[in-house]
Design a protein around this motif. Structure first.
Motif, PDB file in Angstrom:
ATOM      1  N   MET A   1     127.342  53.850   4.705  1.00  0.00           N
ATOM      2  CA  MET A   1     126.113  53.757   5.482  1.00  0.00           C
ATOM      3  C   MET A   1     126.299  54.385   6.860  1.00  0.00           C
ATOM      4  O   MET A   1     125.413  55.092   7.362  1.00  0.00           O
ATOM      5  N   GLY A   2     127.458  54.132   7.465  1.00  0.00           N
ATOM      6  CA  GLY A   2     127.740  54.769   8.750  1.00  0.00           C
ATOM      7  C   GLY A   2     127.802  56.274   8.642  1.00  0.00           C
ATOM      8  O   GLY A   2     127.354  56.996   9.535  1.00  0.00           O
ATOM      9  N   THR A   3     128.329  56.759   7.515  1.00  0.00           N
ATOM     10  CA  THR A   3     128.384  58.207   7.299  1.00  0.00           C
ATOM     11  C   THR A   3     126.980  58.802   7.190  1.00  0.00           C
ATOM     12  O   THR A   3     126.682  59.846   7.792  1.00  0.00           O
TER      13      THR A   3
ATOM     14  N   GLY B   1     125.351  58.787  10.578  1.00  0.00           N
ATOM     15  CA  GLY B   1     125.944  59.815  11.422  1.00  0.00           C
ATOM     16  C   GLY B   1     125.450  61.207  11.064  1.00  0.00           C
ATOM     17  O   GLY B   1     125.196  62.037  11.946  1.00  0.00           O
ATOM     18  N   MET B   2     125.306  61.474   9.764  1.00  0.00           N
ATOM     19  CA  MET B   2     124.796  62.774   9.347  1.00  0.00           C
ATOM     20  C   MET B   2     123.339  62.954   9.765  1.00  0.00           C
ATOM     21  O   MET B   2     122.921  64.049  10.167  1.00  0.00           O
TER      22      MET B   2
ATOM     23  N   PHE C   1     121.861  65.985  12.169  1.00  0.00           N
ATOM     24  CA  PHE C   1     120.732  66.866  11.855  1.00  0.00           C
ATOM     25  C   PHE C   1     119.600  66.711  12.875  1.00  0.00           C
ATOM     26  O   PHE C   1     118.853  67.665  13.123  1.00  0.00           O
ATOM     27  N   ASP C   2     119.469  65.524  13.445  1.00  0.00           N
ATOM     28  CA  ASP C   2     118.492  65.344  14.517  1.00  0.00           C
ATOM     29  C   ASP C   2     118.841  66.218  15.718  1.00  0.00           C
ATOM     30  O   ASP C   2     117.950  66.804  16.370  1.00  0.00           O
ATOM     31  N   LYS C   3     120.138  66.319  16.028  1.00  0.00           N
ATOM     32  CA  LYS C   3     120.568  67.171  17.141  1.00  0.00           C
ATOM     33  C   LYS C   3     120.290  68.645  16.838  1.00  0.00           C
ATOM     34  O   LYS C   3     119.893  69.412  17.723  1.00  0.00           O
ATOM     35  N   ILE C   4     120.510  69.034  15.584  1.00  0.00           N
ATOM     36  CA  ILE C   4     120.227  70.422  15.203  1.00  0.00           C
ATOM     37  C   ILE C   4     118.735  70.709  15.334  1.00  0.00           C
ATOM     38  O   ILE C   4     118.314  71.761  15.851  1.00  0.00           O
TER      39      ILE C   4
ATOM     40  N   GLY D   1     130.954  66.596  16.445  1.00  0.00           N
ATOM     41  CA  GLY D   1     131.284  65.227  16.851  1.00  0.00           C
ATOM     42  C   GLY D   1     130.594  64.190  15.991  1.00  0.00           C
ATOM     43  O   GLY D   1     131.208  63.203  15.563  1.00  0.00           O
ATOM     44  N   GLY D   2     129.323  64.396  15.711  1.00  0.00           N
ATOM     45  CA  GLY D   2     128.593  63.443  14.883  1.00  0.00           C
ATOM     46  C   GLY D   2     129.117  63.372  13.469  1.00  0.00           C
ATOM     47  O   GLY D   2     129.217  62.292  12.877  1.00  0.00           O
ATOM     48  N   ILE D   3     129.460  64.528  12.902  1.00  0.00           N
ATOM     49  CA  ILE D   3     129.991  64.538  11.541  1.00  0.00           C
ATOM     50  C   ILE D   3     131.358  63.860  11.493  1.00  0.00           C
ATOM     51  O   ILE D   3     131.677  63.131  10.539  1.00  0.00           O
TER      52      ILE D   3
END
Length: 257
Positions: A178-180, A183-184, A188-191, A204-206
């Motif tokens: 769930m954390g993975t 985090g993904m 993608f929100d940052k992208i 960093g997020g990945i």
């Protein structure tokens, strides 16, 4: 109640120990960040980190959210596992010696002497022997029913709280996954917000996302080892209980003749 207090005590010791270790690791990481000013100086300590230091560093990088929950699963699971291992080791009895002592007591002093031997012996097998001997006046069938019924009670005591360990084994990797996923999603929100696919933007997020999965699997593996040992120990004690119960019935039948 005593078992509950022992579980809470073990859990408290683990929590305080882990908190101190995490604090020390965080302080060390912060000091290293302040002192190191160049890339060469940053690379040198990373090469000299030991296994435990690297583990602490990765744990801190994973974030306090899901990593803390995964750590709590490990602490609670280990606390229950240690309590069960102690209880099962105390419940182990030398069956051959106990059976011989009961047989000698039946031959020399009768049922009351055999019951006294069982009272002075710890463990579920001695308790089952006592219940069977206590019903001998009502007949062999009553004694056999008492042995079977009390054997089921003792088996329940042996398996107490073991299901919680299996719960933590399943829960730890699920929390890691769930954390993975979260985090993904953040990566993608940052992208999407940046409008550009830059590796440095999402690396960093990945990494944080994958760390939660790794630690969840590590916790599940550790608890699985303890769980299998506990199950094997319970099976061994239950087999001894069944063999001893058959032997007790044979002794009672011979004593009645």
């Amino acid at each position: 109640m005593k078992r509950l207090f022992s579980i809470l005590a073990i859990t408290g010791m683990m929590v305080f120990g882990t908190a101190n270790a995490t604090t020390i690791a965080a302080t060390t990481t912060a000091s290293t960040t302040v002192v190191t000013t160049t890339q060469d100086e940053e690379a040198a300590p990373a090469e000299t980190l030991g296994f435990h230091q690297e583990l602490k560093k990765r744990f801190i990088e994973g974030g306090p959210g899901f990593m803390g929950i995964v750590l709590l699963c490990l602490i609670l699971g280990l606390a229950i596992a240690i309590e069960r291992i102690i209880f099962l080791n105390l419940s182990t009895t030398n069956t051959k010696k106990l059976t011989q002592n009961v047989e000698d007591a039946l031959s020399s002093g009768g049922v009351e002497a055999a019951k006294e031997v069982c009272r002075n012996t710890k463990g579920p097998i001695a308790s089952i022997f006592y219940q069977g001997l206590d019903r001998t006046d009502e007949g062999i069938e009553a004694a056999e029913k008492a042995v079977v019924a009390y054997g089921g009670v003792q088996m329940g005591q042996l398996e107490k709280n073991v299901s919680w360990i299996s719960l933590f084994i399943a829960l730890a990797p699920m929390l890691g996954f769930m954390g993975t996923v979260i985090g993904m999603i953040n990566a993608f929100d940052k992208i999407e917000a940046a409008g550009d696919m830059q590796p440095s933007l999402v690396a960093g997020g990945i990494k944080i996302a994958l760390l939660t999965t790794v630690f969840g699997l590590i916790v599940a593996i550790i608890l699985q080892i303890f769980y299998n040992y506990i199950i094997a120990k319970i099976d061994s004690i239950v087999n001894d209980m069944e063999d001893a119960s058959i032997t007790l019935m044979d002794l009672l039948i011979r004593s009645k003749k």
